[in-house]
Scaffold this motif. Structure first.
Motif, short mmCIF file in Angstrom:
data_model
loop_
_atom_site.label_atom_id
_atom_site.label_comp_id
_atom_site.label_asym_id
_atom_site.label_seq_id
_atom_site.Cartn_x
_atom_site.Cartn_y
_atom_site.Cartn_z
N LYS A 48 0.82 -1.21 0.00
CA LYS A 48 0.00 0.00 0.00
C LYS A 48 0.85 1.26 0.00
N GLY A 49 2.19 1.10 -0.07
CA GLY A 49 3.07 2.24 -0.16
C GLY A 49 3.46 2.87 1.16
N LYS A 50 3.13 2.23 2.29
CA LYS A 50 3.49 2.77 3.59
C LYS A 50 4.89 2.31 3.99
N ILE A 51 5.53 3.06 4.89
CA ILE A 51 6.92 2.82 5.25
C ILE A 51 7.03 1.72 6.30
N LEU A 52 7.62 0.59 5.92
CA LEU A 52 7.85 -0.51 6.85
C LEU A 52 9.27 -0.50 7.41
N LEU A 53 10.20 0.04 6.65
CA LEU A 53 11.61 -0.01 7.04
C LEU A 53 12.37 1.07 6.30
N SER A 54 13.32 1.70 6.98
CA SER A 54 14.26 2.60 6.32
C SER A 54 15.67 2.15 6.69
N ALA A 55 16.60 2.35 5.77
CA ALA A 55 17.99 1.98 6.02
C ALA A 55 18.91 2.84 5.18
N GLN A 56 20.04 3.22 5.74
CA GLN A 56 21.11 3.82 4.97
C GLN A 56 21.86 2.66 4.33
N ILE A 57 21.82 2.59 3.01
CA ILE A 57 22.36 1.43 2.30
C ILE A 57 23.74 1.76 1.76
N ILE A 58 24.71 0.97 2.18
CA ILE A 58 26.09 1.13 1.71
C ILE A 58 26.40 -0.03 0.78
N ARG A 59 26.79 0.27 -0.47
CA ARG A 59 27.23 -0.81 -1.35
C ARG A 59 28.71 -1.07 -1.08
N SER A 60 28.98 -2.13 -0.36
CA SER A 60 30.34 -2.42 0.10
C SER A 60 31.11 -3.34 -0.84
N GLY A 61 30.44 -3.92 -1.84
CA GLY A 61 31.11 -4.81 -2.79
C GLY A 61 30.24 -5.05 -4.00
N GLU A 62 30.75 -5.79 -4.95
CA GLU A 62 30.00 -6.08 -6.16
C GLU A 62 28.70 -6.80 -5.85
N GLU A 63 28.75 -7.72 -4.88
CA GLU A 63 27.58 -8.50 -4.51
C GLU A 63 27.30 -8.38 -3.01
N GLU A 64 27.58 -7.21 -2.45
CA GLU A 64 27.40 -7.05 -1.00
C GLU A 64 26.91 -5.65 -0.65
N PHE A 65 25.94 -5.59 0.25
CA PHE A 65 25.38 -4.34 0.73
C PHE A 65 25.29 -4.38 2.25
N ILE A 66 25.53 -3.22 2.88
CA ILE A 66 25.35 -3.07 4.32
C ILE A 66 24.15 -2.16 4.54
N LEU A 179 13.33 18.16 8.46
CA LEU A 179 13.77 16.79 8.19
C LEU A 179 13.09 15.85 9.17
N TYR A 180 12.43 14.81 8.66
CA TYR A 180 11.65 13.91 9.50
C TYR A 180 12.18 12.49 9.37
N ARG A 181 12.33 11.83 10.51
CA ARG A 181 13.00 10.53 10.57
C ARG A 181 12.02 9.37 10.41
N PRO A 182 12.20 8.53 9.40
CA PRO A 182 11.43 7.30 9.32
C PRO A 182 11.83 6.39 10.47
N GLY A 183 10.86 5.67 11.00
CA GLY A 183 11.11 4.83 12.16
C GLY A 183 10.81 5.54 13.46
N LEU A 184 10.89 6.86 13.45
CA LEU A 184 10.56 7.65 14.63
C LEU A 184 9.31 8.48 14.39
N GLU A 185 9.29 9.22 13.30
CA GLU A 185 8.19 10.15 13.01
C GLU A 185 7.37 9.76 11.80
N LEU A 186 7.91 8.88 10.98
CA LEU A 186 7.20 8.37 9.81
C LEU A 186 7.30 6.86 9.83
N GLY A 187 6.14 6.19 9.75
CA GLY A 187 6.18 4.74 9.88
C GLY A 187 5.11 4.04 9.08
N GLU A 188 4.56 3.00 9.66
CA GLU A 188 3.66 2.11 8.94
C GLU A 188 2.32 2.75 8.58
N GLU A 189 2.05 3.95 9.08
CA GLU A 189 0.81 4.65 8.73
C GLU A 189 1.05 5.77 7.74
#
Length: 299
Positions: A48-66, A179-189
């Motif tokens: 439904k387009g609601k926020i379930l998870l946020s993450a700062q995604i680091i591409r650490s390798g060709e086939e690896e993400f943090i 600036l509004y933080r997902p997980g704190l101020e923006l979430g599943e609603e």
């Protein structure tokens, strides 16, 4: 320069032959455009387009993400990401350690922060491996704020001579910047658009991913029914957040966060309010349910 320290709920490593195409199908950003050593904020949305998870995604390798998850446990993150694995060659692993983030802030320049940690340069969109952690610019915090990740088990030497500052000061700067933080101020609603996250964490020109149809529809229509706003009040409410906001005893929104500076009763915070009540908030204020307090937009 100030050092604002936060605990980080989890870091999750995603790797394997299908790590890139699988995450591409799950997250809101185009990971094919993320070079090795780059980083971006990404969202895992519901259908439904609601926020379930946020993450700062680091591409650490060709086939690896943090995935750096400020507010979500590793078990929650892995559980969400594993939901749609069928025959994909992809593995999810908790990155060991008790992780911390220091947000080093100096008005007007990154130079002092870079000198303090011993890094020569910084470029937005890049993540730098540094002393068993990473350094990058977090788009959810104000300008000239450098984020340094490390573990309690491997504390960096520069931290010894830089005492932590009260984090409410950074939260005030963040909210004043809208600036509004997902997980704190923006979430599943909430939709990303209700807090401006579509500008930094949603790509509208990528292929199919969870919640894409809703994102495209909102993008085409150009509006949502609720909006995150920065508000202020006189005294921190003792109830558990979020708190219901009322206009003439009718629910019109939710107060998601409150931050008061040391020694102060006054606070500022983030509220998500129905579009029809934004003008009422500005002109008359809104009431916190169970309280006599009236809140207003931040002046």
């Amino acid at each position: 320069m100030q050092n604002f320290e936060y605990s980080v709920a989890s870091l999750v490593r995603v790797s394997g032959e299908d790590a890139l195409p699988y995450l591409q199908s799950q997250l809101s950003i185009d990971l094919y455009k993320l070079a090795i050593g780059s980083t971006r904020l990404g969202l895992r949305l519901s259908l439904k387009g609601k926020i379930l998870l946020s993450a700062q995604i680091i591409r650490s390798g060709e086939e690896e993400f943090i995935l750096v998850c400020q507010d979500s446990s590793a078990e929650h993150v892995i559980g969400l990401l594993e939901e749609n694995v069928v025959a994909d060659e992809v593995e999810f692993e908790i990155v060991a350690g008790s992780w911390m983030a220091s947000h080093l802030h100096h008005p007007g320049s990154y130079d002092q922060a870079l000198e303090k940690i011993g890094l020569e340069k910084i470029q937005a969109g890049n993540a730098y491996a540094h002393q068993a952690g990473w350094v990058y610019i977090d788009p959810l915090f104000p300008q000239c704020c450098l984020t340094v990740l490390y573990t309690i088990e491997n504390l960096p030497s520069w931290r010894e001579n830089l005492a932590p500052s009260d984090s409410s000061m950074l939260e005030h700067m963040r909210l004043r910047a809208g600036l509004y933080r997902p997980g704190l101020e923006l979430g599943e609603e909430e939709f990303p658009q209700e807090g401006g996250l579509e500008k930094i964490a949603v790509d509208f020109d990528k292929g199919c991913y969870l919640g894409q149809e809703v994102m495209a529809r909102i993008h085409a229509m150009g509006n949502v029914r609720k909006q995150a706003v920065t508000v202020e009040g006189r005294e921190v409410h003792q109830g558990l957040l979020p708190l219901t906001l009322l206009n003439q005893q009718k629910k019109v929104g939710s107060l998601k966060s409150q931050f008061s500076l040391p020694g102060k009763k006054e606070w500022i915070g983030a509220a998500v309010i129905h579009e029809n009540s934004i003008s009422i908030l500005k002109n008359e204020g809104l009431q916190i349910e169970g309280s006599e307090e009236t809140i207003y937009p931040l002046k």
